[in-house]
Design an enzyme around this catalytic site. Structure first.
Site, PDB file in Angstrom:
ATOM      1  N   CYS A 321       0.831  -1.204   0.000  1.00  0.00           N
ATOM      2  CA  CYS A 321       0.000   0.000   0.000  1.00  0.00           C
ATOM      3  C   CYS A 321       0.868   1.257   0.000  1.00  0.00           C
ATOM      4  O   CYS A 321       0.476   2.291  -0.547  1.00  0.00           O
ATOM      5  CB  CYS A 321      -0.944   0.002   1.199  1.00  0.00           C
ATOM      6  SG  CYS A 321      -0.127  -0.084   2.806  1.00  0.00           S
ATOM      7  N   HIS A 868      -1.421   1.858   7.502  1.00  0.00           N
ATOM      8  CA  HIS A 868      -1.906   1.633   6.138  1.00  0.00           C
ATOM      9  C   HIS A 868      -1.847   2.953   5.376  1.00  0.00           C
ATOM     10  O   HIS A 868      -2.119   4.018   5.937  1.00  0.00           O
ATOM     11  CB  HIS A 868      -3.336   1.107   6.167  1.00  0.00           C
ATOM     12  CG  HIS A 868      -3.937   0.923   4.802  1.00  0.00           C
ATOM     13  ND1 HIS A 868      -3.477  -0.037   3.925  1.00  0.00           N
ATOM     14  CD2 HIS A 868      -4.938   1.580   4.155  1.00  0.00           C
ATOM     15  CE1 HIS A 868      -4.174   0.032   2.796  1.00  0.00           C
ATOM     16  NE2 HIS A 868      -5.062   1.012   2.909  1.00  0.00           N
TER      17      HIS A 868
END
Length: 932
Positions: A321, A868
């Site tokens: 990510c 994230h």
């Protein structure tokens, strides 16, 4: 202690408990031995970082870096069993006894890697587990740098005979041949009978037939599927899959109307090439880059005007990510979109040893083209990740990384691959020699452009002015350097709060904690000055800084240039107010412990712990009689006398006049005491005859030894005399020692840290902090040409010229030797009309208006280990914002993009002609209009 052989220190099978020193020396020796003889395939073991720090504290070491002698205060208790339970999940890989790692672990935060022999020793001493071995990998046979394959590939093996699935683990550096061997062993088949397919997203991509290719080179990624087919069954399904294996790297937007290759200038439909790829892919040097055409993209379009472009997501290949968010931000940068949709191959530099001979640029360009093809299917950036890992091996594998670090490496790699300078000229750096800044800055920029000339330099690079001033000779050095992005500290990241408890060494006040705010790169001189101001120190007084650990003086901070970085938040600092010139006197250090009236006191006693906090005063070096020592202790204890105890029977020197008042110490030039320090020779014999007010004895720095105090004089080695005071119930009734107990830490995480997170700052305060003059860190000393020595100079930055694309990195992560932290501070940043006029020095160059508009944001959610990344990006053509969260893309309102997760901001200068550097016009619908 010298160890000639690590193995000879203890027998290999010995698990007998060692002393902390023996453990420290043996582990250090084994670590050095392993690093000096590292080989491909060696094992490294994961150890919980929290347990490792506890062990280091026990043995008194921070690390084993060369020439690193810094030690932590040694802990008394041995750590418990090795506990790696937080590193693993409940799941295991089928057919393997090894536990599955949590996917978001980061080295130095969650785990530490130790050599196999070190693990065997630690396990023999402490037991625990589970055991987590990983192999050492060399990316290049000629490169001595290695990486550890912490996250080997986890693949889903699908058996085409019955569609059964089985998870397998194998190194990404293993050969395709090794994968065949593993599958044959698991399925009890012969290699000649089977064929394996790259079955990403359960779609046949290609046969794995190059047995000498590594799985990394074959672009096999984490958690993907691999299909096993028997060769007899293969032929029947070959026809159905043949059509999916010849897709071009660039999906056409409509029927091809031209056979012109990219090198000859393709035709365009709605601003996108519709005839790119066929002849270009025939070039042997670049065709391998185009093999991920089927990586998760199977949509076609007729290229009609109302179709949406630029809204494709990116598959997460396993902790990628961080990469996806950076890619989405760049592929939505208008100048890059224009550039890579044109014939950029003519600028590829295949001879630059600092690049990848154009492979990274082509991989990025092809990925951008796929993402800007019509449709909203997601794309798997497998080929791109493979090329990026070759340029920056630290991003290989499937560990989580910093998105901004990847962005910096990617921009640098693209620049080197697209550098128009084929042969860099040698240019000798010159000084300003008194020339005006304008002239010198332009010369430095021209020198930079003579060696670095690419689309990245044209659009992303600016220039700043750096001014260094020597603190000793005031020598001034001015340089002008290029920058690719601005790393702005949050105001709370360049300063720190330090709490110090100030004691009176003259017995005139109770201890009082003071909290001051200082530059993180400051030194003890800055701390002393700040404390001098807040506690209103008199000109006749001075402060002596010390660190207290386990109720005793661990060290004195007497070096004014010692960096504040050496002071940890959990440390306890004290400062003693002493008479000016006290460094020429004998320092009297008073330790405390509770008296035990029911036992006979031995000469050495290690069973009773110290209490309170040490007190420090001073006496002349020739006044070490018993009466002098008792009088000095009585004087410094005076503020602690309980109110009800005030009276004629208070056993203090100041109340009865039988001892010295330290306020009256006056020093001559040679350091001897004169008027103001009375002696008590007449009372020497009386001290032994009368009942002493408390019990004192000479001791060592740890407060263990007990030696009686002589009546006449007491010899002292060094500048410190230490005495131990036994506190019985009667002394505790007379004095309130609660003021000495539980001193505050340097910084207490809790209420204040929560308050800091809730407070908002704006982008301009971050810019002010970035451009503020500050001292260099102790590890970043500047060599002063005037002094001919390294100095901790002051540094001031000024922005001189700004780029068209301004990338702003908010430094939310702080890393130091002892702590790692993330700031969740909300930063209020402008979306429109960011006016940089106040901050840039050079604003008269052509059309370089310092007005910017936001078009992309990289976000980071969560903490250091389990975070994230995602991205917000604006389609400037339609003036709408979208959220790119790996493969998921959704629309978002403009007012929603300001969050505390914002990590990297992308601004574009408004009012600039939307043409590329070489002047070729492009479809204006691709980018924003020319509004100012």
């Amino acid at each position: 202690m010298t160890i000639s052989s690590a193995e000879g220190f203890l027998q290999a099978t010995s698990c007998l408990p060692c002393t902390a020193e023996e453990e420290r020396e043996l582990v250090a020796a084994l670590t050095r031995e392993a690093e000096e003889n590292v080989r491909d395939g060696d094992l490294r073991y994961l150890v919980s970082h929290s347990w490792w720090l506890e062990w280091q504290r026990y043995v008194g070491l921070v690390s084993y870096e060369e020439n690193d002698t810094e030690q932590l205060p040694q802990a008394i208790n041995r750590p418990g069993e090795i506990d790696n339970s937080k590193l693993v999940s409940a799941e295991t890989i089928n057919g393997s006894e090894e536990p599955e790692l949590q996917r978001t672990l980061r080295e130095g935060q969650d785990y530490t890697l130790v050599p196999e022999k070190v693990w065997r020793r630690l396990y023999g001493w402490y037991k625990g587990g589970p055991e987590i071995p990983r192999k050492v990998i060399f990316d290049s046979p000629t490169n001595k740098a290695y990486i550890v394959d912490v996250y080997p590939l986890c693949l889903v093996l699908i058996d085409g005979r019955d569609n059964s699935e089985q998870n397998i683990r194998i190194s990404r550096k293993a050969k395709v041949h090794d994968l065949y061997s593993l599958v044959c062993s698991l399925k009890s088949v012969e290699q000649s009978e089977i064929v394996l397919w790259d079955y990403y997203q359960k779609s046949k991509s290609k046969k794995l037939i190059n047995l000498n290719e590594t799985l990394d080179e074959a672009q096999i990624t984490m958690d993907q599927e691999v299909l096993l087919e028997m060769k007899l069954a293969e032929s029947s399904s070959d026809f159905s899959t043949r059509s999916t294996n010849n897709e071009l790297a660039l999906i056409p937007l409509g029927p091809s109307t031209s056979s012109i290759s990219i090198a000859g200038g393709p035709t365009y439909s709605n601003g996108f090439s519709s005839g790119i790829g066929s002849s270009f892919s025939q070039d042997n040097s670049f065709s391998p880059l185009l093999r991920d055409s089927a990586d998760g993209y199977n949509s076609f379009s007729n290229g009609t005007k109302d179709e949406t472009h630029g809204l494709s997501g990116l598959h997460n290949l396993g902790n990628t990510c961080f990469m996806n968010s950076a890619i989405q931000s760049l592929v939505h940068t208008p100048p890059l979109v224009e550039y890579f949709l044109e014939d950029y191959t003519r600028e590829i530099n295949t001879d630059n040893p600092l690049g990848l001979q154009g492979e990274l640029a082509i991989a990025f360009g092809e990925l951008l083209r796929k993402l800007w093809s019509s449709g909203r299917s997601s794309v798997a950036p497998r080929a791109f990740k493979s090329k990026l890992s070759r340029f920056a091996p630290q991003f290989s594998g499937y560990n989580q990384h910093d998105s901004q670090e990847l962005l910096a490496f990617l921009l640098d790699g693209l620049h080197e691959d697209l550098n128009r300078v084929k042969k860099k000229p040698y240019i000798e750096a010159k000084d300003a020699d008194g020339r005006p800044d304008d002239e010198f800055a332009e010369e430095c920029w021209n020198y930079h452009k003579a060696r670095n000339d690419s689309i990245i330099v044209d659009k992303f690079q600016g220039q700043y002015k750096s001014t260094l001033v020597c603190p000793v000779c005031n020598k001034i050095s001015v340089t002008f350097d290029p920058f690719m992005y601005l790393s702005l500290p949050l105001p709370s990241t360049i300063t720190r709060m330090i709490t110090v408890t100030v004691f009176s060494g003259t017995g005139d006040a109770l201890p009082m904690p003071f909290t001051v705010t200082l530059q993180k790169n400051g030194n003890c001189r800055d701390l002393t000055k700040a404390l001098t101001d807040v506690c209103c120190l008199k000109s006749s007084e001075t402060l002596l800084l010390a660190e207290v650990y386990e109720r005793r003086i661990y060290r004195y901070l007497t070096n004014p240039l010692e960096a504040l970085q050496n002071i940890k938040d959990e440390d306890i600092l004290v400062a003693y107010k002493l008479p000016a010139g006290s460094e020429k006197l004998l320092r009297l250090e008073i330790l405390h412990r509770r008296a035990d009236r029911f036992s006979v006191e031995p000469h050495y006693n290690t069973t009773r712990k110290l209490i309170g906090s040490p007190l420090v005063t001073c006496i002349p070096s020739d006044s070490t009689r018993k009466s002098d020592i008792y009088a000095a202790v009585s004087a410094v204890l005076l503020p602690f006398v309980r109110a009800k105890a005030h009276g004629s029977d208070v056993p203090t020197a100041k109340s009865n006049g039988s001892g010295p008042s330290l306020d009256g110490i006056i020093l001559t030039e040679n350091g001897t005491a004169c008027e103001g320090l009375p002696t008590s020779s007449e009372d020497d014999s009386a001290v032994d005859d009368e009942i002493l007010p408390f019990q004192l004895s000479l001791t060592d720095e740890k407060g263990i030894a007990r030696n009686s105090i002589n009546t006449d004089s007491n010899r002292v080695l060094g500048i410190v005399m230490r005495v131990l005071m036994d506190w019985s119930d009667s002394e505790r009734e007379m004095y309130n020692i609660d003021y000495m107990d539980e001193l505050p830490e340097v910084f207490k995480h809790g209420f204040l840290s929560k308050k800091t997170r809730q407070e908002a700052v704006n982008l301009f305060s971050c810019l002010d902090a970035f451009l503020k003059e500050e001292p260099l860190g102790p590890d970043d000393m500047w060599y002063c040409p005037g002094c001919k020595e390294h100095r901790q100079a002051s540094k001031k930055l000024d922005l001189w010229r700004l780029p068209e694309i301004l990338v702003v990195h908010l430094k939310r992560f702080s890393y130091s030797r002892y702590m790692k932290n993330k700031l969740d501070t909300f930063v209020n940043f402008p979306i429109h009309d960011l006016n940089m006029s106040k901050y840039v020095e050079q604003t008269s160059r052509g059309d370089q208006h310092p007005m910017y508009e936001l078009y992309a944001v990289i976000n980071h959610y969560g903490g250091l280990g389990g975070g994230h990344y995602s991205a917000y990006a604006k389609l400037v053509e339609e003036d709408n914002w979208y959220h790119f969260d790996d493969s998921h893309v959704s629309s978002v309102n403009e007012e929603e993009i300001r969050t505390a997760a914002a990590y990297v901001l992308f601004y574009r200068r408004i009012g600039v002609s939307s043409t590329v550097e070489n002047g070729v016009p492009v479809d204006i619908e691709m980018v924003d209009s020319l509004e100012t």
